[in-house]
Enzyme design. Structure first.
Site, PDB file in Angstrom:
ATOM      1  N   ILE A  58       6.784 -21.505  79.297  1.00  0.00           N
ATOM      2  CA  ILE A  58       7.703 -21.596  80.445  1.00  0.00           C
ATOM      3  C   ILE A  58       8.260 -20.205  80.768  1.00  0.00           C
ATOM      4  O   ILE A  58       8.355 -19.800  81.921  1.00  0.00           O
ATOM      5  CB  ILE A  58       8.840 -22.610  80.157  1.00  0.00           C
ATOM      6  N   PHE A 105       7.912 -15.253  91.393  1.00  0.00           N
ATOM      7  CA  PHE A 105       7.150 -15.862  90.297  1.00  0.00           C
ATOM      8  C   PHE A 105       5.895 -16.509  90.831  1.00  0.00           C
ATOM      9  O   PHE A 105       5.227 -17.224  90.185  1.00  0.00           O
ATOM     10  CB  PHE A 105       8.011 -16.887  89.552  1.00  0.00           C
ATOM     11  N   TRP A 110       5.501 -18.114  82.315  1.00  0.00           N
ATOM     12  CA  TRP A 110       5.170 -18.602  83.654  1.00  0.00           C
ATOM     13  C   TRP A 110       5.973 -17.824  84.700  1.00  0.00           C
ATOM     14  O   TRP A 110       5.485 -17.538  85.791  1.00  0.00           O
ATOM     15  CB  TRP A 110       5.491 -20.099  83.748  1.00  0.00           C
ATOM     16  N   HIS A 111       7.224 -17.454  84.325  1.00  0.00           N
ATOM     17  CA  HIS A 111       8.082 -16.758  85.280  1.00  0.00           C
ATOM     18  C   HIS A 111       7.610 -15.338  85.541  1.00  0.00           C
ATOM     19  O   HIS A 111       7.870 -14.784  86.610  1.00  0.00           O
ATOM     20  CB  HIS A 111       9.531 -16.740  84.786  1.00  0.00           C
ATOM     21  N   GLY A 112       6.967 -14.734  84.592  1.00  0.00           N
ATOM     22  CA  GLY A 112       6.518 -13.367  84.832  1.00  0.00           C
ATOM     23  C   GLY A 112       5.859 -12.772  83.616  1.00  0.00           C
ATOM     24  O   GLY A 112       6.064 -13.222  82.487  1.00  0.00           O
TER      25      GLY A 112
END
Lengths: 358, 475
Positions: free
Chosen positions: B318, B475, B321-323
Site C-alpha cells: 500500500i 500517485f 503503491w503511492h510512490g
C-alpha cells in the site's frame, strides 16, 4: 384517507430546500449588486479599488506612471520621485500587489482606452512577474477586473476556458466579483486590525473622520489620492510572512513573457516612452548574483535585445547586512522607500537626458 | 481536466445533456468517447497506455476463460506481468535504477544504471490495479470475461473514477454498464449533492488548508514545535479533504449518470483504533490489497508470525503503491507496526480498562480516538516528506514543544486554519454521530437550505483562486 406518499413528500421538501436556498442567494446577490460601494475593499492594497481609481476617478493630469507588483506599489513613492526630479511633471503609482506582466499589459490597454495613457511608463518586470508560478492567482485578478469580453480573441490561445469561466462568474455573481471586499466585511468584526497588517496609508490616521466602515472607506480612498496610488506596507505578525522559498531555477512563463513583449509593443505603438527597472530579486534567499537572479536577468536581456526602444534602469542596490533595502523587503521598510525612490529618480534623470522622448 | 475547473463544468454539462437523450448503447459509446477525451486532455500520448492495458486484459481474460486449464495460469501471468511492467517502467524504474546504482557504489563497483526521463501518467496506479483485479476475478471464476472490447474499455476508462479512483471491481461496475439506465430525479439530486459536498471539501477546506501547510512545511527546519504540530494536524485533514472530496465528486458525477461507485472513505478522522483507520481510509485500495495479496498469502489464518509478515507485505505494498520511494514503504510499515501493536496489546488493555457506565465508555472512546488520531497525524510525516531525517527532527521538535521562530497566535489560527478546519469537522462530526453518510441529504429542509446557502457562499468567497490539482493525482 390515504397515507402521504413518502417519496412525494421527500421530493417536495427537497424542492423547498433548494428553492429557499436559491431565493436567499438571489436576494444577497441583488443586495450586493445594488450596493457595490459597501463591499468595496478598504485596504489600499486592494487592486480593485485601485484599478477603479486609476481608470475612473483619478483626473488624467499625471504624465508619468509606475507599474509593477508590490515592490513598485510599496517601493516607489510618486511624491518623493517628483521631488527628486523637480521637473514639474507629476507621477502616479499604478503598482498592483502580485501583478504580473499580463496585468500590466491589460492595465495599460485599459488606460489607453480611457484616454489616460501616460507619456512615460516606468515598469518593473520582476522575477515574480515572469516566473512560472502562481499563474492562477494572478489570472484570477487579471481576468475578472482588467479583461473585457472584447479581449477574448486576443487571449483565447493563451488561457481560454479559465478566462471565460472567471469572467462569466464575475459578471453573473456580484458576490464573486466583490469577493475580496466581502471577505473584508465579514472579517472586520472578528479581526478589526487585520487590514492594517497588510497595508498602512501614510496619511495620518487622525484624518479618519467619524467611525465605522464608511469612515474607514473614506479615509482609505482619500489616502489613495493623497499618496498618488502608493501604499506603505507595514510588517504584521511574522507568521503572515513566512520565508519565501524561491525555486532553484527561474523558468520564464511563456504566457507572461508574451505579455511583457506585448506591453512593450503597446507602449511603443502609442508613443509611450518605456523604462524598465531592473531591481534585484531578493537578498534573503537568493541574494544578488544568484543563479535564479542571473537567469531572470538573462530573460530580461533577451527581451531587451529584441526591443531597443526600451530604456533600462539598473539601480545599484546591493544587499545590506540589515536586509532593509532589498527589493522584496522595501514593502516593510518605509524609511527605505525614500532611498529607493530617489535612486530610481536619479537613474531616470540620467537616462531621460540621453533619451529622445517622443 | 480537473473536477474543480470551469472546463470540467462545461465538459460535464455537455456530456450530461447529450447522455440522457440517448438510448443505452449510444450512452455507453458517448461515455467511452467522453472518457478518452477526459484522459486525453492530460496528455493524449498516454491514451496508448490505456489502450495497451485494456487490450492486454481483454485478450488475457478471454483466453483464461476459454483456454485449456494448462494455459490459464500463463495468461494470468501475462496480464500481471504486462500491467506491472507498465507500472514498473513509468513509476518504479528510476527508483530501482537509483537504488541499484547506490548499492553498487556502496560495494565499490562503478556501475550506473541509466535513468528514464519520463513523466508519470496520471491515474496509472488506479487503472492498472482495476484491470488486474478484473483479470484475477476472471481467473478465479468470480466474473465472466467481457466479450465486448468497448465494454471493457469503458470499465477501465470510465471518466468519473479514471484518474484517482475509487478502484472499482468488475463485478460492481460492468453490470451497471450493461444495464439500461433511466433518469431518476432522486438519484440525480443526490449525485449533485455529493458532487457539491466533495467540491466544498476540496476547494474550501483542502486547498485553503494546503496554503498554510505549504508555507510552514516548505521550510522544514524553520518551524517550532507548535507550528509543526498544527501543520501535521492540518496536513492530515487536508489530504483527507482533498482525496475524499475527489471521491465524493467522482461518486456524485457517476450518480448523475446513473452509476453507483464504491464508497472510498468512511470518515477516517473519527477512527478510534489503528485498524479502524484502515477500515475507513481509501477503502477500495485496502480492499484490493486484502483480496488479492493479504488473503492469498494466508491472511490471519496462518499463525501469528506469518500473519504479521503478511501484514507488513500488504501495508508495504500500500505504501509503495503511492510512490516509488523509501519513505512510502516506511510509511506503510509504520502503519503495519501500529496495527501489530494494537493486535498484541489491545486485548490486555481491554482486560484492564472495561468501563461499566456509558459515560466511562464514552470517555475511553474519546481517549482512544485522540491517541490513534495523533498516531495517524504523526505517521503522515513519512507520507509527506521523502527525507526520514526531516520527519525524525519534526517529531523531536513536536515532542519537546520546541519554541520556533514562528509565534502562534489565536488570530492567525482563526484566520488561516480554524475557519477552514472547523466547518468541515463539524459537518463530518454530525454525519459520524448520525452514523449516516447521507444525513445532510436527509436533514430537515430548512437545515438543508441553510447548508446549501452556506456552501455556496463559502465556496464563492473563499475558494482558492484557480483550480488546484488533487493531491492523489501524483500517485
Amino acid at each position: 384517507m390515504t397515507a402521504p406518499n413518502p417519496s412525494t413528500t421527500s421530493s417536495s421538501k427537497r424542492k423547498a430546500a433548494i428553492g429557499f436556498a436559491l431565493a436567499a442567494i438571489v436576494a444577497i446577490e441583488l443586495l450586493i449588486a445594488l450596493n457595490p460601494r459597501w463591499v468595496r475593499s478598504t485596504g489600499t492594497l486592494s487592486w480593485r479599488s485601485k484599478i477603479h481609481w486609476l481608470l475612473h476617478e483619478e483626473p488624467p493630469r499625471c504624465t508619468r506612471l509606475f507599474m509593477g507588483d508590490s515592490r513598485v506599489l510599496g517601493g516607489l513613492d510618486p511624491l518623493a520621485f517628483d521631488e527628486a526630479m523637480s521637473d514639474g511633471e507629476c507621477s502616479l503609482n499604478a503598482g498592483l500587489s502580485d501583478a504580473r506582466a499580463a496585468d500590466q499589459y491589460f492595465l495599460l490597454k485599459r488606460l489607453i482606452e480611457a484616454d489616460r495613457a501616460p507619456k512615460t511608463l516606468i515598469t518593473d518586470l520582476s522575477a515574480s512577474a515572469l516566473h512560472e508560478e502562481d499563474k492562477d492567482l494572478a489570472e484570477a485578478r487579471l481576468f475578472v477586473e482588467l479583461v473585457e469580453w472584447s479581449d477574448l480573441p486576443e487571449t483565447w490561445g493563451l488561457h481560454p476556458v479559465r478566462l471565460l469561466g472567471r469572467k462569466a462568474a464575475s459578471e453573473l455573481l456580484p458576490s464573486y466579483h466583490h469577493r475580496s471586499g466581502l471577505r473584508e466585511v465579514l472579517r472586520s468584526p472578528l479581526l478589526p486590525n487585520a487590514s492594517h497588517w497588510f497595508a498602512q496609508p501614510r496619511m495620518p490616521p487622525q484624518s479618519i473622520k467619524g467611525k465605522g466602515r464608511q469612515a474607514q472607506l473614506d479615509y482609505f480612498e482619500a489616502a489613495l489620492r493623497y499618496q498618488r496610488g502608493m501604499s506603505v506596507y507595514c510588517e504584521g505578525p511574522p507568521e503572515y510572512y513566512p520565508p519565501r522559498q524561491w525555486p532553484a531555477r527561474f523558468s520564464p512563463d511563456p504566457v507572461q513573457v508574451h505579455y511583457a513583449e506585448a506591453l512593450i509593443q503597446l507602449a511603443s505603438e502609442h508613443g509611450i516612452q518605456l523604462y524598465i527597472l531592473n531591481w534585484p530579486v531578493s537578498c534573503r534567499l537568493s541574494g544578488n548574483g544568484s543563479p535564479f537572479e542571473m537567469a531572470h536577468k538573462m530573460e530580461l536581456n533577451r527581451i531587451g535585445s529584441a526591443h531597443p526602444e526600451v530604456v533600462w534602469l539598473n539601480p545599484d542596490m546591493k544587499c545590506r547586512p540589515n536586509r532593509k533595502f532589498c527589493a522584496d523587503r522595501v514593502h516593510f521598510a518605509p524609511e527605505g522607500v525614500q532611498e529607493w525612490s530617489a535612486e530610481a529618480a536619479r537613474l531616470f534623470k540620467e537616462k531621460a537626458a540621453s533619451t529622445t522622448l517622443p | 481536466m480537473l473536477f474543480n475547473s470551469y472546463i470540467y463544468v462545461l465538459f460535464f454539462t455537455g456530456v450530461l445533456a447529450a447522455y440522457w437523450l440517448l438510448p443505452h448503447r449510444a450512452q455507453n459509446r458517448l461515455l467511452l468517447v467522453a472518457s478518452l477525451v477526459f484522459y486525453g486532455t492530460w496528455n493524449w500520448k498516454f491514451l496508448g497506455l490505456l489502450f495497451l492495458s485494456t487490450g492486454l486484459d481483454y485478450v488475457s481474460a478471454l483466453r483464461i476463460e476459454r483456454g485449456a486449464a494448462a494455459h490459464r495460469k500463463k495468461w494470468l501471468l501475462a496480464s500481471l506481468i504486462g500491467n506491472l511492467s507498465i507500472l514498473g517502467i513509468f513509476k518504479y524504474y528510476n527508483f530501482f535504477a537509483e537504488n541499484v546504482s547506490a548499492l553498487f557504489a556502496a560495494l565499490g563497483w562503478q556501475a550506473s544504471w541509466p535513468l528514464l526521463n519520463i513523466i508519470l501518467p496520471v491515474g496509472i496506479s488506479f487503472y492498472t490495479f482495476q484491470t488486474m483485479g478484473y483479470t484475477i476475478d476472471v481467473y478465479r471464476g468470480k466474473f465472466k470475461a467481457v466479450t465486448s472490447p468497448a465494454e471493457l474499455a469503458l470499465f477501465v476508462s470510465f471518466f468519473p473514477q479514471l484518474v484517482a479512483g475509487p478502484i472499482e471491481r468488475a463485478s460492481d461496475l460492468i453490470p451497471q454498464i450493461r444495464q439500461p439506465r433511466c433518469f431518476n430525479r432522486e438519484q440525480f439530486g443526490l449525485g449533485f449533492h455529493l458532487f457539491m459536498w466533495g467540491l466544498f471539501k476540496k476547494v474550501f477546506a483542502a486547498d485553503n488548508l494546503g496554503r498554510y501547510i505549504d508555507q510552514t512545511l516548505a521550510t522544514p527546519f524553520d518551524a517550532g514545535g507548535a507550528a509543526l504540530y498544527w501543520a501535521y494536524l492540518v496536513f492530515s485533514v487536508q489530504i483527507y479533504a482533498d482525496f475524499a472530496g475527489y471521491s465524493d465528486m467522482a461518486r456524485g458525477t457517476a450518480k448523475m449518470l446513473g452509476f453507483e461507485l464504491t464508497v472510498n472513505f468512511r470518515m477516517p478522522n473519527f477512527a478510534t483504533t489503528q485498524v479502524n483507520v484502515w477500515a475507513r481510509w481509501h477503502l477500495t485500495l485496502t480492499r484490493w490489497v486484502r483480496d488479492y495479496v493479504y488473503i492469498p498469502l494466508g491472511g490471519n489464518q496462518v499463525g501469528s508470525a506469518r500473519t504479521t509478515l503478511n501484514r507488513y507485505i500488504s501495508m508495504g505494498l500500500i505504501g509503495l503503491w503511492h510512490g516509488a520511494n523509501w519513505h512510502f514503504l516506511f510509511w506503510g510499515w509504520l502503519n503495519a507496526t501500529w496495527m501489530t501493536l494494537e493486535y498484541a496489546i489491545g486485548p490486555y488493555v481491554r482486560r484492564v480498562i472495561h468501563p461499566a457506565t456509558r459515560a466511562g465508555k464514552a470517555f475511553w472512546m474519546l481517549v482512544s480516538w485522540q491517541i490513534f488520531q495523533h498516531i495517524r497525524i504523526m505517521n503522515n510525516g513519512l507520507f509527506r516528506y521523502d527525507n526520514v531525517g526531516v520527519v525524525v527532527e519534526h517529531y523531536r521538535r513536536i515532542l519537546t514543544w520546541e519554541p520556533g521562530p514562528v509565534p502562534f497566535t489565536f488570530v492567525f489560527w482563526l484566520e488561516k486554519i480554524g475557519m477552514y478546519l472547523v466547518p468541515l469537522l463539524l459537518l463530518e462530526g454530525y454525519l459520524f454521530v448520525r452514523n449516516d453518510a447521507k444525513a445532510l441529504w436527509n436533514s430537515p429542509w430548512p437545515v438543508r437550505a441553510a447548508l446549501y446557502f452556506a456552501f455556496f457562499y463559502l465556496m464563492t468567497l473563499y475558494a482558492h483562486d484557480g483550480a488546484q490539482p488533487f493531491y492523489y493525482f501524483q500517485f
